[in-house]
Enzyme design. Sequence first.
Site, PDB file in Angstrom:
ATOM      1  N   TYR A 109     -17.135  17.103 -13.325  1.00  0.00           N
ATOM      2  CA  TYR A 109     -17.695  15.666 -13.779  1.00  0.00           C
ATOM      3  C   TYR A 109     -18.720  15.453 -12.572  1.00  0.00           C
ATOM      4  O   TYR A 109     -18.627  15.997 -11.355  1.00  0.00           O
ATOM      5  CB  TYR A 109     -16.612  14.922 -13.529  1.00  0.00           C
ATOM      6  N   LYS A 117      -9.832   6.752 -18.740  1.00  0.00           N
ATOM      7  CA  LYS A 117     -10.010   7.355 -20.083  1.00  0.00           C
ATOM      8  C   LYS A 117      -8.872   7.461 -20.872  1.00  0.00           C
ATOM      9  O   LYS A 117      -8.545   6.507 -21.108  1.00  0.00           O
ATOM     10  CB  LYS A 117     -10.890   8.744 -19.663  1.00  0.00           C
ATOM     11  N   ARG A 173       0.908  -1.162  -0.130  1.00  0.00           N
ATOM     12  CA  ARG A 173      -0.010   0.180  -0.175  1.00  0.00           C
ATOM     13  C   ARG A 173       0.621   1.299   0.053  1.00  0.00           C
ATOM     14  O   ARG A 173       0.542   2.314  -0.608  1.00  0.00           O
ATOM     15  CB  ARG A 173      -0.770   0.066   1.291  1.00  0.00           C
TER      16      ARG A 173
HETATM   17  C1  PLP Z   1     -14.564   9.680 -15.595  1.00  0.00           C
HETATM   18  C2  PLP Z   1     -14.336  10.814 -14.970  1.00  0.00           C
HETATM   19  C3  PLP Z   1     -13.796  11.167 -13.524  1.00  0.00           C
HETATM   20  C4  PLP Z   1     -13.901   9.987 -12.583  1.00  0.00           C
HETATM   21  O1  PLP Z   1     -12.957   9.005 -12.823  1.00  0.00           O
HETATM   22  P1  PLP Z   1     -13.277   7.385 -12.553  1.00  0.00           P
HETATM   23  O2  PLP Z   1     -12.047   6.747 -13.108  1.00  0.00           O
HETATM   24  O3  PLP Z   1     -14.592   7.221 -13.268  1.00  0.00           O
HETATM   25  O4  PLP Z   1     -13.542   7.407 -10.998  1.00  0.00           O
HETATM   26  C5  PLP Z   1     -13.246  12.207 -13.155  1.00  0.00           C
HETATM   27  N1  PLP Z   1     -13.244  13.450 -13.907  1.00  0.00           N
HETATM   28  C6  PLP Z   1     -13.549  13.481 -15.078  1.00  0.00           C
HETATM   29  C7  PLP Z   1     -13.111  14.684 -16.063  1.00  0.00           C
HETATM   30  C8  PLP Z   1     -14.249  12.036 -15.658  1.00  0.00           C
HETATM   31  O5  PLP Z   1     -14.217  12.066 -17.202  1.00  0.00           O
END
Ligand code: PLP
Length: 383
Positions: free
Chosen positions: A99, A196, A47
């Site tokens: 978001y 992403k 961790r």
């Molecule tokens: C998807 C997203 C998040 C959250 O991320 P996760 O990996 O789904 O927890 C935060 N900010 C933006 C701009 C996103 O597109």
Amino acid sequence: MTEFNTKLVHGQPQNDNNTGAVNVPIYNSSTYIYPSVESKVKYDYARSGNPTRNYLEEQVSELEDGYRGFAFSSGSAAIHAVLAIFKPGDHLIIGKEIYGGTFRIINEFFKRWQIQFTAVDTQDPAEIEAAIRSNTKAIYFESFTNPLLHVTSVRKTAEVAQKHHLLTIVDNTFLSPYLQRPLDLGADIVIHSATKYLSGHSDVIAGMVVAKNQSLADRIYFNQNAIGSTLSPEDSNLVRRGIQTLAVRMDRHLSNAQKIVEFLQSRSEIAKIYYPGIAGTKDHEIAAQETDGFGGIVSFELQKGLDTTKFVEGTKVIQLAVSLGAVESLIELPYKMTHAELSPQEQQKAGITHQLVRLSVGIEDDKDLIKDLADSLDSLHIK
Ligand SMILES: *Cc1c(COP(=O)(O)O)cnc(C)c1O
């Protein structure tokens, strides 16, 4: 050192390789041997530190020109670890179009811990300045917003922040360090949903944070280690592998997005297109100055009376799904899917109409994507 695209492929060697393997191994060890009780070991418990994760953390830190990087089990966990550096009574200014999950964690979690927030239009530095109070500690925003692609100047926001001794925190998920490096523009902390573009293949949930200096890094490291929402070695490896192709993927996302925008502009069914690459808007002006490309997300509205549900259900190559930033193209209706948590009034205020479609442009052949969109648009005229 080496150029950006080379850094994507080659991170820092971990100096722990007796095999000649070209990739950092996936270290599946939760604990590490102490040669003696008095030993100062680099790794003691996973961790606190894991070589696979550390490779990724050092690499993303380099790509963002930061001091130190941190990998988390999701983008949301990364956001939590950053906001948890503040204390009860602190006030933060946030972008009004952030978001949804970030808004939820602020509104339903951090407010319980007596952290105060004011949402403003961060495109307007005067609005930011007007919201500053004696207990304001930071400005938090996304440089390209979701789903309407409003662009905030990192440079101008950071100037306001520095004048008032505030931190600038940027969620750089939509652009990735290939297109923008917020720390170079004056920001202090960068956050990514690595789910992403960084990983890019819709096969992992992950988050990253990069801090500009040691004192911020120490506070974030404390939260990462104490709260424990770290990225696993396997998932660290997936993000690492995704990053190796970030440049080639982004180049294709950009060229496909541009071609799709031109196609949409040629169609009478499209009422409005939201894409910072289109000249003549404030968004374009800022993006042209502060980014190396306008991203792979294109939002647009169909003319009133056209059935958006039928349209998004009608594409075949482009799949109906939330999320974005991966090799495959994804389409969705924000009012029903990603932004369904907003009340009808909040949606209306945010400009999220029932005609609005968000498209995450993938890296498929642009001819197939355009034919897919054209076929689905054509089908709307068949009763
Ligand atoms: C998807 C997203 C998040 C959250 O991320 P996760 O990996 O789904 O927890 C935060 N900010 C933006 C701009 C996103 O597109």
